[in-house]
Design a protein around this motif. Structure first.
Motif, PDB file in Angstrom:
ATOM      1  N   GLN A 176     -60.180 -24.307 -13.131  1.00 41.50           N
ATOM      2  CA  GLN A 176     -61.533 -23.799 -12.926  1.00 41.50           C
ATOM      3  C   GLN A 176     -62.488 -24.892 -12.444  1.00 41.50           C
ATOM      4  N   GLN A 177     -62.124 -26.125 -12.750  1.00 38.05           N
ATOM      5  CA  GLN A 177     -62.935 -27.237 -12.259  1.00 38.05           C
ATOM      6  C   GLN A 177     -61.995 -28.384 -11.891  1.00 38.05           C
ATOM      7  N   ARG A 178     -62.456 -29.211 -10.963  1.00 41.00           N
ATOM      8  CA  ARG A 178     -61.635 -30.355 -10.556  1.00 41.00           C
ATOM      9  C   ARG A 178     -62.532 -31.577 -10.465  1.00 41.00           C
ATOM     10  N   LEU A 179     -62.098 -32.636 -11.116  1.00 35.19           N
ATOM     11  CA  LEU A 179     -62.841 -33.896 -11.067  1.00 35.19           C
ATOM     12  C   LEU A 179     -62.269 -34.743  -9.934  1.00 35.19           C
ATOM     13  N   TRP A 180     -63.117 -35.091  -8.991  1.00 32.67           N
ATOM     14  CA  TRP A 180     -62.691 -35.916  -7.854  1.00 32.67           C
ATOM     15  C   TRP A 180     -63.099 -37.356  -8.082  1.00 32.67           C
ATOM     16  N   ALA A 217     -67.075 -36.743  -8.509  1.00 34.18           N
ATOM     17  CA  ALA A 217     -67.671 -35.455  -8.180  1.00 34.18           C
ATOM     18  C   ALA A 217     -66.926 -34.360  -8.930  1.00 34.18           C
ATOM     19  N   LEU A 218     -67.627 -33.271  -9.184  1.00 33.43           N
ATOM     20  CA  LEU A 218     -67.042 -32.147  -9.907  1.00 33.43           C
ATOM     21  C   LEU A 218     -67.042 -30.913  -9.013  1.00 33.43           C
ATOM     22  N   GLU A 219     -65.855 -30.372  -8.795  1.00 29.94           N
ATOM     23  CA  GLU A 219     -65.718 -29.167  -7.974  1.00 29.94           C
ATOM     24  C   GLU A 219     -65.559 -27.954  -8.888  1.00 29.94           C
ATOM     25  N   ARG A 220     -66.289 -26.893  -8.593  1.00 32.68           N
ATOM     26  CA  ARG A 220     -66.141 -25.636  -9.340  1.00 32.68           C
ATOM     27  C   ARG A 220     -65.297 -24.690  -8.499  1.00 32.68           C
ATOM     28  N   ILE A 221     -64.281 -24.124  -9.115  1.00 28.26           N
ATOM     29  CA  ILE A 221     -63.292 -23.341  -8.369  1.00 28.26           C
ATOM     30  C   ILE A 221     -63.307 -21.916  -8.887  1.00 28.26           C
ATOM     31  N   GLU A 222     -63.452 -20.964  -7.993  1.00 29.02           N
ATOM     32  CA  GLU A 222     -63.500 -19.568  -8.443  1.00 29.02           C
ATOM     33  C   GLU A 222     -62.111 -19.001  -8.692  1.00 29.02           C
ATOM     34  N   ASP A 223     -61.229 -19.110  -7.702  1.00 31.73           N
ATOM     35  CA  ASP A 223     -59.889 -18.555  -7.853  1.00 31.73           C
ATOM     36  C   ASP A 223     -58.879 -19.667  -7.685  1.00 31.73           C
ATOM     37  N   GLY A 224     -58.287 -20.101  -8.772  1.00 33.91           N
ATOM     38  CA  GLY A 224     -57.301 -21.162  -8.677  1.00 33.91           C
ATOM     39  C   GLY A 224     -56.687 -21.381 -10.033  1.00 33.91           C
ATOM     40  N   LYS A 273     -75.790 -23.470 -27.737  1.00 30.20           N
ATOM     41  CA  LYS A 273     -74.969 -24.050 -28.794  1.00 30.20           C
ATOM     42  C   LYS A 273     -73.492 -23.859 -28.458  1.00 30.20           C
ATOM     43  N   LEU A 274     -72.674 -24.801 -28.908  1.00 29.33           N
ATOM     44  CA  LEU A 274     -71.232 -24.640 -28.774  1.00 29.33           C
ATOM     45  C   LEU A 274     -70.763 -23.641 -29.823  1.00 29.33           C
ATOM     46  N   ASN A 275     -69.843 -22.777 -29.461  1.00 31.25           N
ATOM     47  CA  ASN A 275     -69.373 -21.820 -30.458  1.00 31.25           C
ATOM     48  C   ASN A 275     -68.119 -22.307 -31.165  1.00 31.25           C
ATOM     49  N   ALA A 276     -67.711 -23.540 -30.881  1.00 31.51           N
ATOM     50  CA  ALA A 276     -66.620 -24.203 -31.611  1.00 31.51           C
ATOM     51  C   ALA A 276     -65.249 -23.591 -31.333  1.00 31.51           C
ATOM     52  N   GLN A 277     -65.152 -22.720 -30.346  1.00 31.22           N
ATOM     53  CA  GLN A 277     -63.839 -22.222 -29.940  1.00 31.22           C
ATOM     54  C   GLN A 277     -63.248 -23.198 -28.926  1.00 31.22           C
ATOM     55  N   PRO A 278     -61.932 -23.371 -28.923  1.00 32.25           N
ATOM     56  CA  PRO A 278     -61.349 -24.302 -27.957  1.00 32.25           C
ATOM     57  C   PRO A 278     -61.636 -23.883 -26.512  1.00 32.25           C
ATOM     58  N   ASP A 279     -61.885 -24.872 -25.687  1.00 34.19           N
ATOM     59  CA  ASP A 279     -62.138 -24.614 -24.267  1.00 34.19           C
ATOM     60  C   ASP A 279     -60.786 -24.479 -23.577  1.00 34.19           C
ATOM     61  N   GLU A 280     -60.399 -23.247 -23.241  1.00 32.87           N
ATOM     62  CA  GLU A 280     -59.061 -23.004 -22.698  1.00 32.87           C
ATOM     63  C   GLU A 280     -59.026 -23.129 -21.181  1.00 32.87           C
ATOM     64  N   ARG A 281     -60.170 -23.428 -20.583  1.00 36.34           N
ATOM     65  CA  ARG A 281     -60.162 -23.524 -19.123  1.00 36.34           C
ATOM     66  C   ARG A 281     -59.323 -24.723 -18.681  1.00 36.34           C
ATOM     67  N   CYS A 282     -58.803 -24.634 -17.484  1.00 39.99           N
ATOM     68  CA  CYS A 282     -57.939 -25.696 -16.974  1.00 39.99           C
ATOM     69  C   CYS A 282     -58.756 -26.615 -16.065  1.00 39.99           C
ATOM     70  N   TYR A 283     -58.694 -27.884 -16.340  1.00 43.69           N
ATOM     71  CA  TYR A 283     -59.411 -28.873 -15.544  1.00 43.69           C
ATOM     72  C   TYR A 283     -58.409 -29.739 -14.801  1.00 43.69           C
ATOM     73  N   ASP A 284     -58.631 -29.879 -13.518  1.00 50.84           N
ATOM     74  CA  ASP A 284     -57.725 -30.650 -12.668  1.00 50.84           C
ATOM     75  C   ASP A 284     -58.426 -31.959 -12.280  1.00 50.84           C
ATOM     76  N   SER A 285     -57.679 -32.880 -11.721  1.00 52.54           N
ATOM     77  CA  SER A 285     -58.328 -34.065 -11.166  1.00 52.54           C
ATOM     78  C   SER A 285     -57.593 -34.481  -9.906  1.00 52.54           C
ATOM     79  N   ALA A 286     -58.312 -35.178  -9.043  1.00 52.79           N
ATOM     80  CA  ALA A 286     -57.731 -35.577  -7.762  1.00 52.79           C
ATOM     81  C   ALA A 286     -58.436 -36.833  -7.268  1.00 52.79           C
TER      82      ALA A 286
END
Lengths: 86, 982
Positions: free
Chosen positions: B265-269, B255-262, B152-165
């Motif tokens: 946290q994710q990048r949409l290609w 494509a979706l890239e998962r990034i550990e240190d950056g 279930k979603l806990n309804a808290q805002p998703d603060e992760r940063c998503y990039d695109s390229a």
């Protein structure tokens, strides 16, 4: 989708605005309301080849006529709309 | 070290321990582990409860096809539900928890659903809870929703940063197993720009778990060599931890890239490829037998991967249940890694190799021609019931059942553009048809399961791509590998099971559900899917669909080829909405546009309003003002009595130049522009081709071939596009150019009886007397060496000008105007006061240009030229568009001068019961008029202009307005227009 703009080359469809069927051509002033009503409101919905207006809004701003297959999205040609050939 | 961790081997780093927690319990794993491998190394198999029956579930696979081990990951306050334990890399401090259970995973009271299983069979939604109907929304649906589900979603805002390229390539290779690696390398050697995408962090695919000989070397050595060469080639880009999830038209992919240190946290290609190779391999298929969902039942290839790649023993006593040759290789590899195989059960009577000898070498019992009829143990496999070839039963103690039922090529991406998979009798699964033109499957994805074939496919596909892209002078690349047996004899279902046998572990679909659906007539795969929910989970049925369709074929008496399969749709794996949004969220959802004097307005304490993307000053409160109406009334009064300045830079501005500029404008405006004299300005109205009003603005002519037009702020882009269309498509015969100049000019309205005096102070040498520069004039001049444009036009009804400077000088001009205006009491005014002033003058604006009004409705009927063709001319003449009984523009004043008017109110005959059938129109704009000291409004009223003086009921049930109003002419101030010409 990628649209081959004659100015800019193949570009993402997100750069373009879609207008629709390019087949109807604007009637003369004295053709009457019925002819204009057809022009404004009536569109064919073919399964197969269709010529459509696309505007390269975020590129060269050229209006294009793109020939597309509505079943496969295959694009066969794109040319400047002002140069009405065929 | 954890109990089930093997002492040596594997690709984990034993020098880097990582702490993590699952359901509040702390565990330890190593760098290189996935969450699943770390849990298995800690002996933890029971990690989930099932969707419908809340049955205990374990870890089935070691990859992205996982249907069971879905967990919730904590990211600060935000929680990510339905993450796969099998593809989540372990990191220090990782916090995960199980889903869909209450109060806990171990004691889940919702498991009572299992007792009512007969009610929850296929289509139970449609059959039960039918009566009484009123209870559905209030009771049944909430109950079912609470009981069934995944995370279930806990309804808290998703603060992760998503990039695109974006990335472009000659050849896209999806999957870096042996086939993909061979292809990428051969293509790169041939000179192609290659993009290689791999969902795993490591390249190699099955070579990461198996040992082979390639080109005379150990496969691990070969892999190192290939990886090094690929890394050395600048024409090769490798994306790891990246899932290609969608194919679109014309070579576009996502494509979706998962990034550990950056920083993200994710990048949409977004990928554009000239050619694409599908080297996604194959997913191993489970076997449908009673109890096949208990924790401890795993895919044979997964048990092998955990043992050899992650050095994690799945259990103490492993049984292999296989109908494939690959299952035997897995058994040997598991045994070689140091785990104990107790038995191999192979329903096939025979094989092309000596199975007895292999079993002897592993110290395992061989059951040939046998199958598993039952599983003992609910939260973990404890023992199995085996039926041997003679039909007698044996009980065998075992804690892991490693199952191999065949291999399904991973062809989902190949179906995204509509290619329908076809059945292959050679591999007993579905493959892509040869006309799936946008991707070329190779290796296991093409159903070619031997390593030799995979390597050959890769090199061939690279050669084909090189040839197609004009790189012909390339020596062929050939890789050779050991031979292997890849035979499969499917066992779709064990018939003599006495407990539930699951086909789809994610959606709790059993073999019984499928035969029930077939009996009830749902014999098309598309109907079966929707009726039973087979394959409709987030895993898209990667491990379940083929088994399900095989059982449907059996139950409905068809063969599988005829029954067919469904088409996978994007996304191939779940993608967070945040990844699609990327950086375009919150205030960056769309661009923010500031006018050149925005900072000046901020200094003056302006309150800003969003006008599309623009920030516009709405009003400028001064000390002592507590209410917006107070500020707005003061600003509007200042314009009427002295002078005010308003930033109108957001108006759309378009340059129109060329010998036929006038002819183009004649074609787009209803009133003629070609006869406008240079130095003069005219109001212009545009229609759409269907005859309704589009936009209005001013048209200035600076010279024979140079016009400059303005549009409303809201329609700037639309009018520009309209002009492009008219010029390029409808009138390519005209010699004229257009260009948007909205952002090039800062423009300010200087309005009020003292506006001329103010401007004369700014431009002391310029003659702008009424005689030389009358109302509706335009000129170009200079100020401190900067080009200026000055227009005399008025929106407020006062003597007024608009003055424009190149955008860079807007701020300087604004400050200079206020210096010059100090002695005249100059007042900045915002969009609200602008609105008050125009409503007092009855000027139609955005509220009236609603797309449903005609020139006649707005009182512009007299502008329509009857002498020539223009956009909308013919359709505007339609009787229905000129009917006087249409809703037409009038003014309103309240009978009780204290009454406040509200926009959106409806107007009804006095005494009539409120009803749409007696509706006489509605209010479009309201303002408190400082000139009249009461509220006024503009409204669209049926036959309005012919009913002036009539009273109507003002009715606003939404905001509580109710009273009487009188219809009047829409011009409330200076009806003869004397001030504007003064």
């Amino acid at each position: 989708m990628r649209i081959p703009c004659p100015h800019c080359g193949a570009r993402d469809a997100q750069e373009f605005a879609y207008r629709g069927d390019a087949a109807p051509s604007r009637p003369d002033l004295d053709s009457g309301q019925a002819a204009f009503a057809d022009y404004v409101y009536l569109r064919d919905n073919p399964a197969g080849h269709i010529q459509e207006y696309w505007h390269h809004t975020q590129g060269c701003r050229a209006w294009l006529i793109v020939t597309r297959d509505t079943r496969t999205h295959a694009i066969f040609s794109a040319r400047f709309a002002g140069e009405r050939g065929e | 070290m954890s109990e089930f961790r093997l002492p040596s081997g594997g690709a984990i780093d034993r020098t880097k321990p990582l702490r993590f927690s699952f359901d509040g319990v702390d565990y330890e794993g190593f760098a290189g582990d996935t969450l699943a491998s770390a849990l298995i190394a800690n002996g933890k198999h029971f990690v989930a409860r099932s969707f419908k029956y809340h049955r205990p579930r374990g870890i089935l696979s070691a990859g992205p096809e996982e249907p069971s081990a879905l967990i919730t990951l904590a990211h600060g306050e935000h929680e990510e539900p339905n993450a796969l334990a099998t593809t989540t890399w372990l990191r220090n401090g990782l916090t995960a928890r199980s889903q869909n259970n209450w109060p806990s995973l171990d004691l889940d009271l919702m498991a009572i659903n299992g007792w009512f299983a007969p009610f929850f069979a296929a289509g139970f939604y449609y059959k039960t809870f039918m009566w009484p109907g009123a209870l559905w929304e209030r009771l049944y649906e909430p109950l079912i929703r609470r009981a069934a589900g995944l995370g279930k979603l806990n309804a808290q805002p998703d603060e992760r940063c998503y990039d695109s390229a974006h990335v472009f390539c000659d050849l896209l290779v999806i999957g870096a197993g042996p086939a993909g690696l061979a292809c990428a390398l051969a293509a790169a050697r041939a000179g192609l720009r290659v993009l290689l995408i791999e969902q795993d962090r490591a390249l190699g695919g099955r070579l990461l778990s198996e040992n082979h000989v390639i080109d005379g070397a150990a496969s691990a050595t070969w892999l190192e060599r290939i990886e090094a060469e690929l890394a050395s080639l600048p024409s090769v880009t490798i994306l790891r931890d990246t899932t290609l999830f969608a194919a679109y038209d014309h070579g576009a992919f996502a494509a979706l890239e998962r990034i550990e240190d950056g920083y993200a946290q994710q990048r949409l290609w977004r990928i554009v490829a000239k050619r694409t190779v599908l080297a996604t391999g194959a997913h191993e298929r489970p076997i449908v037998f009673g109890g096949n969902d208990a924790p401890g039942v795993m895919l044979a290839s997964a048990v092998e991967t955990y043992a050899s790649r992650f050095a994690a023993r799945a259990g103490d006593a492993i049984t292999v249940f296989t109908t494939t040759d690959s299952g035997w290789r897995a058994a040997q590899n598991i045994a070689n890694s140091g785990a104990r195989i107790v038995a191999v059960i192979d329903p096939r009577m025979d094989a092309s190799f000596d199975r007895a000898a292999l079993c002897d070498a592993m110290g395992a019992k061989l059951f040939s021609g046998a199958h598993i009829a039952g599983v003992r143990g609910k939260k973990r496999v404890r023992a199995i019931d085996i039926v041997d070839r003679s039909g007698s039963r044996h009980v065998l103690r075992t804690d892991i059942i490693a199952v191999s039922g065949g291999w399904n090529p991973a062809i989902g991406i190949g179906c995204h553009l509509g290619a329908r998979p076809i059945w292959s009798d050679a591999i007993h699964s579905f493959v892509l048809p040869s006309d799936a033109a946008h991707v070329s499957p190779i290796g296991a994805a093409a159903g070619h399961f031997s390593l030799t074939n995979a390597l050959m496919d890769g090199a061939n596909a690279a050669n084909l791509a090189a040839e197609a892209l004009g790189k012909t002078n390339t020596p062929p690349v050939i890789f050779t590998a050991d031979q292997e047996n890849v035979s499969v004899t499917p066992l779709w279902r064990v018939k003599d099971s006495n407990s539930k046998a699951f086909v789809d572990l994610q959606n709790d679909v059993t073999d019984f559900d499928i035969s029930l659906a077939a009996r009830e007539g749902f014999t098309s795969v598309e109907h079966l899917k929707r009726y039973t929910t087979l394959g409709m989970g987030v895993d898209q049925g990667k491990t379940s669909n083929v088994n399900g369709f095989a059982l449907l074929a059996e139950a409905s008496g068809k063969d599988i080829a005829e029954a067919g399969t469904i088409l996978a749709r994007p996304p191939y794996a779940p993608v967070a909405i945040g990844a699609f949004a990327g950086m375009h969220r919150d205030e960056h959802f769309r661009p923010t546009r500031f006018t050149p004097s925005h900072e000046w307005a901020e200094e003056r304490g302006a309150v800003f309003v969003d006008a599309g993307e623009w920030k516009r000053a709405q009003w400028y409160p001064i000390e002592g003002e507590s209410d917006w109406l107070q500020s707005v009334t003061r600003e509007a009064s200042a314009v009427r009595s002295a002078v005010g300045i308003c930033d109108v830079s957001t108006l759309g501005k378009i340059e129109v130049q060329g010998p036929d500029a006038g002819a183009l404008l004649d074609f787009v405006y209803v009133n003629r522009m070609s006869n406008l004299q240079p130095g003069r300005v005219r109001y212009g109205l545009m229609l759409r081709e269907d005859g309704f009003a589009l936009d209005d603005g001013s048209v200035a002519r600076f010279s024979d071939q140079h016009f400059f037009i303005t549009t409303t702020t809201a329609n700037a882009a639309r009018v520009m596009q309209h002009l492009d269309f008219c010029r390029q498509v409808l009138r390519p015969d005209l010699d004229v150019s257009t260009a948007s100049a909205t952002e090039q000019w800062a423009q300010y309205s200087v309005a009020g009886p003292k506006s001329r005096a103010l401007l004369q102070r700014l431009l002391p040498t310029l003659n702008i007397s009424n005689a030389v520069f009358p109302h509706m004039s335009a000129l170009m001049t200079q100020w401190r060496g900067i080009p200026l444009r000055l227009y005399r036009l008025s929106f407020s009804g006062e003597l007024a000008y608009e003055i424009a400077a190149p955008a860079h000088y807007g701020d300087a001009l604004m400050r200079a105007l206020f210096e010059c205006g100090a002695e005249f009491g100059v007042t900045p005014y915002g969009t609200e006061a602008l609105g008050v002033l125009r409503i007092e003058k009855g000027h139609a604006a955005g509220n009236e240009f609603s797309g449903q009004t005609t020139a006649h409705d707005l009182g512009f009927g007299r502008l329509l030229s009857l002498k020539r063709d223009y956009i909308g001319r013919v359709m505007a003449e339609r009787a229905a568009l000129t009917d006087p009984m249409r809703l037409r523009l009038v003014g309103l004043r309240p009978v009780d001068p204290q009454m406040r008017l509200t926009s959106g109110a409806h107007l009804l005959p006095i005494g009539a019961a409120p009803s749409a059938s007696v509706d006489d129109g509605y209010v479009t704009s309201v303002a408190f008029s400082p000139s009249l000291s009461h509220w006024i409004a503009l409204a669209l009223v049926r036959n309005g202009p012919n009913r002036l003086g009539e009273r109507l009921r003002f009715y606003d049930p939404v905001r509580g307005g109710n009273g009487e109003v009188e219809l009047c002419a829409p011009v409330f101030v200076d009806p003869t227009g004397e001030r504007v010409r003064g």
